[in-house]
Write an enzyme that holds these catalytic residues in place. Structure first.
Site, PDB file in Angstrom:
ATOM      1  N   GLU A 218      45.796  -9.914  14.104  1.00  0.00           N
ATOM      2  CA  GLU A 218      44.370 -10.092  13.821  1.00  0.00           C
ATOM      3  C   GLU A 218      44.222 -10.253  12.316  1.00  0.00           C
ATOM      4  OE1 GLU A 218      42.149 -10.709  15.828  1.00  0.00           O
ATOM      5  OE2 GLU A 218      42.520  -9.725  17.753  1.00  0.00           O
ATOM      6  N   CYS A 252      36.824  -8.940   8.155  1.00  0.00           N
ATOM      7  CA  CYS A 252      37.521 -10.205   8.408  1.00  0.00           C
ATOM      8  C   CYS A 252      36.602 -11.290   8.944  1.00  0.00           C
ATOM      9  CB  CYS A 252      38.694  -9.983   9.349  1.00  0.00           C
ATOM     10  SG  CYS A 252      38.236  -9.296  10.958  1.00  0.00           S
TER      11      CYS A 252
END
Length: 480
Positions: A218, A252
């Site tokens: 991720e 993110c």
């Protein structure tokens, strides 16, 4: 910042061996045991809510509301829903097959992969360490959780609390920095789940490859915002600013830069100014609703980006000289600018003016695949083009961040923004091996006569006729 007690490096192989023995014993397989451990995760979060908020406040200076909503409440909700869904997710599946294969009872069994390693980041230390953990627990996998040493108060608190709530023979915390992580990566794991940046992601993937270990990465990257000049600019600006200010931009899925028709740039700037004044009437540097940069290194990196930009600062730009940076909007940012070099991961928002949607799409497609593309438009034809002509982990229309609130859709990147999926069932699936099975009855033997030697052309033609291998011929217009 709190002192972090590192796990002795020579204990790490023994921790893994303990978890291996637990897995081999079958202790973590019964659904009721998994459910009990999941409830314990929820209890740990609920009963230590104040301690977790205090720890993350020390590490990140994050507003309490953001910590509770983004870290604690969401984790508890997903843990409880996962516990409720275990039977449905774990039950064997029986795929639809041809009638002549049905007596073989083709079955997909959901089996745990084994002992897994979870390496978490600092920016959302709780949800990004424990969300993969609930996936591992639900799948029946013992796990080591390695929190980030950059969030030491949280990491230390987790190390103290987890043995009180979860079975230490199945779930352990390893704390430390590069040395401890290096030792973890020398060992064989059955799955590695890493959240962080691409540079470290490559190190993780290379280490995993030595053991042929599957990996979920991720990562992040520069997630663009494409604004259709005919949308409601005021609403777009409000939702965009909210996304940029959450955790001071240190997430993110943060909107990284904006692509907007050049004639609409100033209208967007005016709306951003209006909403910033509304969000932080006392000024963002004095507001308890706005976070801080995690440490001096990241602060210096952001200030260097801002110092080198060739764009024009039209909102913000100030800092407290320590760890607080105002939400800062920079307009007229062009290709090659310092703000477009790497993921910003902070409250700086560059605006890149473009001529039209074609230029915006071409710009996005000339870069690495982002984790998210955000687009503000009410035109279906614009949405259709973005769906068909761009690539990203997620595609979100007319808001920021809200994809994370939908438990039923996967979250994950593609290319430079990572691979693999998570959230709820997708986390469960990531730690689960689909073990296929058939059981061919002995009384099926007469049907197998053609497969046995001696082979003959007659047997081959009989088999071919049954397989129906004729390929449709195209029509004159090229269509089938």
């Amino acid at each position: 910042m709190s002192a972090l007690l590192h796990t002795p490096v020579d204990e790490i192989p023994q921790i893994r061996e303990t978890l291996k023995k637990t897995f081999r014993s079958g202790k973590a397989r019964p659904l009721e045991w998994r459910r009990q451990q999941l409830y314990q995760v929820a209890r740990m979060a609920r009963e230590n809510e104040e301690a977790f908020m205090t720890a993350m406040g020390k590490d990140l200076g994050k507003p309490r509301m953001e910590t509770w909503l983004g870290e604690i409440a969401g984790l508890i909700e997903r843990t409880l829903k996962t516990a409720e869904a275990l039977e449905e997710w774990a039950k064997p599946e029986h795929p639809e097959v041809a009638d002549w294969q049905k007596p073989w009872r083709p079955t997909l069994y959901k089996t745990p992969k084994g002992v897994v390693l979870i390496i978490a980041p600092w920016n959302y230390p709780m949800i990004l360490s424990l969300q993969p953990l609930i996936g591992a627990i639900s799948a029946g996998c013992p796990a080591v959780v390695k929190p980030s040493e950059i969030a030491p108060a949280y990491a230390q608190l987790l190390a103290e609390l987890m043995p009180k709530y979860l079975d230490p023979e199945a779930y352990r915390v390893v704390n430390g920095g590069v040395m401890e992580t290096t030792k973890l990566l020398e060992l064989q794991w059955d799955h590695i789940f890493y959240t962080g940046n691409g540079r470290v992601g490559r190190i993780i993937a290379a280490a995993a490859a030595k053991h042929l270990t599957p990996v979920t990465l991720e990562l992040g990257g520069k997630s663009p915002v494409i604004i259709d000049g005919e949308c409601d600019i005021k609403i777009a600006a409000k939702r965009l600013l909210y996304g940029k200010c959450t955790n001071a931009g240190q997430i993110c899925v943060c909107p990284d830069y904006v692509l907007i028709p050049e004639q609409k740039q100033d209208e967007l700037v005016a709306a951003l100014k209006e909403h910033c004044a509304s969000f932080f009437p006392e000024g963002p540097l004095n507001s308890e609703s706005f976070g801080r940069i995690v440490n001096g290194q990241h602060y210096a990196r952001l200030m260097d980006m801002l110092r080198r930009t060739k764009g024009t600062i039209v909102l913000g730009g100030k800092s407290d000289g320590k760890l607080a940076v105002e939400p800062t909007v920079i307009k007229d940012v062009g290709e090659g600018d310092s703000l477009l070099e790497e993921e910003i991961f902070g409250p700086l928002l560059p605006i890149v003016p473009v001529k039209d949607l074609n230029e915006a799409i071409n710009y996005v497609n000339s870069k690495d695949h982002p984790l998210v593309i955000y687009a503000f438009t009410e035109k279906q034809e614009v949405k259709d083009r973005l769906i068909a002509e761009t690539m990203s982990g997620n595609l979100v229309f007319n808001d920021t961040f809200q994809q994370l609130a939908v438990n039923e859709i996967p979250f994950g990147g593609i290319g430079e923004s990572g691979y693999g999926y998570q959230i709820m069932k997708y986390s469960y699936d990531g730690f689960t091996h689909l073990r296929s099975s058939i059981d061919v009855p002995y009384d099926y033997e007469p049907h197998f006569a053609l497969r046995y030697p001696p082979y003959s052309e007659e047997k081959r033609k009989t088999i071919e006729a049954g397989m129906k291998l004729d390929i449709p011929k195209p029509a004159a217009n090229g269509k089938l």
